[in-house]
Design an enzyme around this catalytic site. Structure first.
Site, PDB file in Angstrom:
ATOM      1  N   TYR A   1       0.837  -1.758   0.150  1.00 18.35           N
ATOM      2  CA  TYR A   1      -0.010  -0.014   0.273  1.00 18.35           C
ATOM      3  C   TYR A   1       1.005   1.861   0.114  1.00 18.35           C
ATOM      4  O   TYR A   1       1.531   1.572   0.923  1.00 18.35           O
ATOM      5  CB  TYR A   1      -0.734  -0.362   1.386  1.00 18.35           C
ATOM      6  CG  TYR A   1      -1.874  -0.686   1.304  1.00 18.35           C
ATOM      7  CD1 TYR A   1      -2.610  -1.692  -0.015  1.00 18.35           C
ATOM      8  CD2 TYR A   1      -2.932  -1.286   2.175  1.00 18.35           C
ATOM      9  CE1 TYR A   1      -3.265  -2.494  -0.463  1.00 18.35           C
ATOM     10  CE2 TYR A   1      -3.875  -2.078   2.496  1.00 18.35           C
ATOM     11  CZ  TYR A   1      -4.061  -2.688   1.293  1.00 18.35           C
ATOM     12  OH  TYR A   1      -4.855  -4.171   1.053  1.00 18.35           O
TER      13      TYR A   1
ATOM     14  N   ARG B   1      -3.077 -12.743  -2.365  1.00 21.26           N
ATOM     15  CA  ARG B   1      -3.269 -13.393  -3.545  1.00 21.26           C
ATOM     16  C   ARG B   1      -2.508 -14.615  -3.458  1.00 21.26           C
ATOM     17  O   ARG B   1      -1.680 -14.915  -3.285  1.00 21.26           O
ATOM     18  CB  ARG B   1      -2.844 -12.504  -4.744  1.00 21.26           C
ATOM     19  CG  ARG B   1      -4.196 -11.443  -4.809  1.00 21.26           C
ATOM     20  CD  ARG B   1      -4.546 -11.282  -6.238  1.00 21.26           C
ATOM     21  NE  ARG B   1      -5.629  -9.992  -6.146  1.00 21.26           N
ATOM     22  CZ  ARG B   1      -6.351  -9.738  -6.021  1.00 21.26           C
ATOM     23  NH1 ARG B   1      -6.901 -11.776  -6.440  1.00 21.26           N
ATOM     24  NH2 ARG B   1      -7.322  -8.644  -6.714  1.00 21.26           N
TER      25      ARG B   1
ATOM     26  N   SER C   1      -6.740 -13.879   1.761  1.00 22.16           N
ATOM     27  CA  SER C   1      -6.906 -13.056   0.805  1.00 22.16           C
ATOM     28  C   SER C   1      -7.170 -13.390  -0.557  1.00 22.16           C
ATOM     29  O   SER C   1      -6.245 -13.543  -1.184  1.00 22.16           O
ATOM     30  CB  SER C   1      -6.132 -11.375   0.982  1.00 22.16           C
ATOM     31  OG  SER C   1      -7.611 -10.501   0.248  1.00 22.16           O
TER      32      SER C   1
ATOM     33  N   GLY D   1     -12.472   1.388   3.363  1.00 24.53           N
ATOM     34  CA  GLY D   1     -11.019   2.083   3.207  1.00 24.53           C
ATOM     35  C   GLY D   1     -11.344   3.066   2.023  1.00 24.53           C
ATOM     36  O   GLY D   1      -9.780   3.987   1.850  1.00 24.53           O
ATOM     37  N   THR D   2     -11.555   4.276   3.215  1.00 30.77           N
ATOM     38  CA  THR D   2     -11.578   5.827   2.879  1.00 30.77           C
ATOM     39  C   THR D   2     -10.878   5.809   3.934  1.00 30.77           C
ATOM     40  O   THR D   2     -10.761   5.691   5.242  1.00 30.77           O
ATOM     41  CB  THR D   2     -12.901   6.420   2.677  1.00 30.77           C
ATOM     42  OG1 THR D   2     -12.642   7.885   2.826  1.00 30.77           O
ATOM     43  CG2 THR D   2     -13.667   6.274   4.156  1.00 30.77           C
TER      44      THR D   2
END
Length: 330
Positions: free
Chosen positions: A53, A125, A154, A292-293
């Site tokens: 991220y 993933r 995830s 997620g904001t």
């Protein structure tokens, strides 16, 4: 994940000042403090990260928050993800859940997060080249060193979880999937068995059932649908599930759904965000939405989500689903 507080999780992807490769700025740290405070104010105590991220700056910004306020660490839970390698000059983006990559990435995340351990590590993933035994060995090494307490995944199906679980001594803790009123494959697959429309749904049927049977916590990333139904016009993403003719929140199924969300919010005296998240929370799978904001006002707008979800009627829940899909249920 044992958490007696809010079922909401704060997704930290928006921290760190964006996805540029520049340095972390003082303003990014200040914004992280503000976002974390907004999440804490509405009872959130689980904070979700990933090593990729903002090219690591999201974790670094949060780590600065913990460095400034070390007392927070024992009152919150941290989870992070590993396994995705972003594209770089001369290197294609790919997945790497090898033993060395998991251990190395986790140790780098711990340094950035300014902590000795994370409560949960998620494999971001599936990596076709990573044997389950190698993932299990990496987790065991990290757990015995006190650096990771639980392992989760995830974007994995029930069968992929079953395959990985066979190599593990500890139960998988969580599976984080894209789930929202807009991204509904997880729900559509449950009613389109033995129906022609089912061939167009890519979500692996049985995944929710596996999680329920094995007590794997379901976490929903993208839960606010990028504001699609709460006042922000959003262009349809590639592969969107809406019926032909759907567009932004101005018309089509998106427009009808946004109007219904707004109507329910007015009737219930709550925000549109609370309705959108409440719809997920109403489902019996005990889904935990990841908010997620990083906008503190939108974070606080989610405060009533659990209350609204608990009070949402069957008719209201189905009305939202039918509006979002843009056609009747089979």
């Amino acid at each position: 994940m044992d958490d007696a507080g809010s079922r909401l999780i704060f997704g930290c992807m928006g921290l760190g000042g964006g996805w540029g490769r520049g340095p972390l700025e003082a303003a990014d740290v200040a914004a992280a403090h503000t976002a974390v405070d907004a999440a804490l104010d509405i009872g959130i105590s689980v904070f979700d990260h990933a090593d990729i991220y903002a090219y690591g700056k999201a974790e670094a910004a949060f780590g600065r928050v913990l460095a400034d306020r070390p007392e927070l660490r024992e009152t919150i839970q941290l989870q992070t993800k590993c396994g995705i390698r972003l594209p770089a000059p001369g290197l294609a983006g790919h997945y790497d859940s090898s033993r060395e990559a998991i251990v190395g990435s986790t140790e780098e995340s711990l340094r950035r997060l300014h902590t000795d351990y994370v409560d949960t590590l998620l494999i971001h993933r599936p990596d076709p080249l990573a044997p389950a035994e190698e993932i299990a060995e990496a987790f065991t090494r990290l757990r015995l060193a006190g650096k990771v307490r639980r392992l989760g995944v995830s974007n994995m199906s029930g069968e992929q979880m079953r395959w990985l679980q066979a190599a593990l001594d500890e139960p998988l803790a969580a599976n984080q999937l894209e789930m929202s009123l807009y991204r509904r494959d997880w729900l559509e697959s449950s009613v389109l068995v033995n129906h022609p429309e089912g061939s167009a749904v890519g979500f692996p049927h049985g995944t929710l059932e596996y999680c329920a049977a094995h007590r794997v916590e379901l976490q929903a990333w993208g839960s606010l649908a990028r504001g699609r139904y709460s006042g922000r016009p959003v262009e349809p993403a590639a592969g969107a599930q809406d019926a032909p003719g759907a567009g932004t929140a101005a018309g089509g199924p998106d427009g009808a759904t946004a109007a219904l969300v707004a109507e329910l919010a007015r009737d219930k005296g709550c925000t549109q965000e609370a309705v959108v998240l409440g719809w997920l929370l109403r489902h019996p799978a005990t889904i935990r939405p990841v908010v997620g904001t990083s906008n503190p006002d939108r974070i606080k707008a989610c405060a009533q989500a659990e209350e609204i979800g608990a009070a949402m009627t069957r008719q209201e829940w189905y009305a939202l689903w039918v509006a979002a899909r843009g056609r009747p249920l089979p």
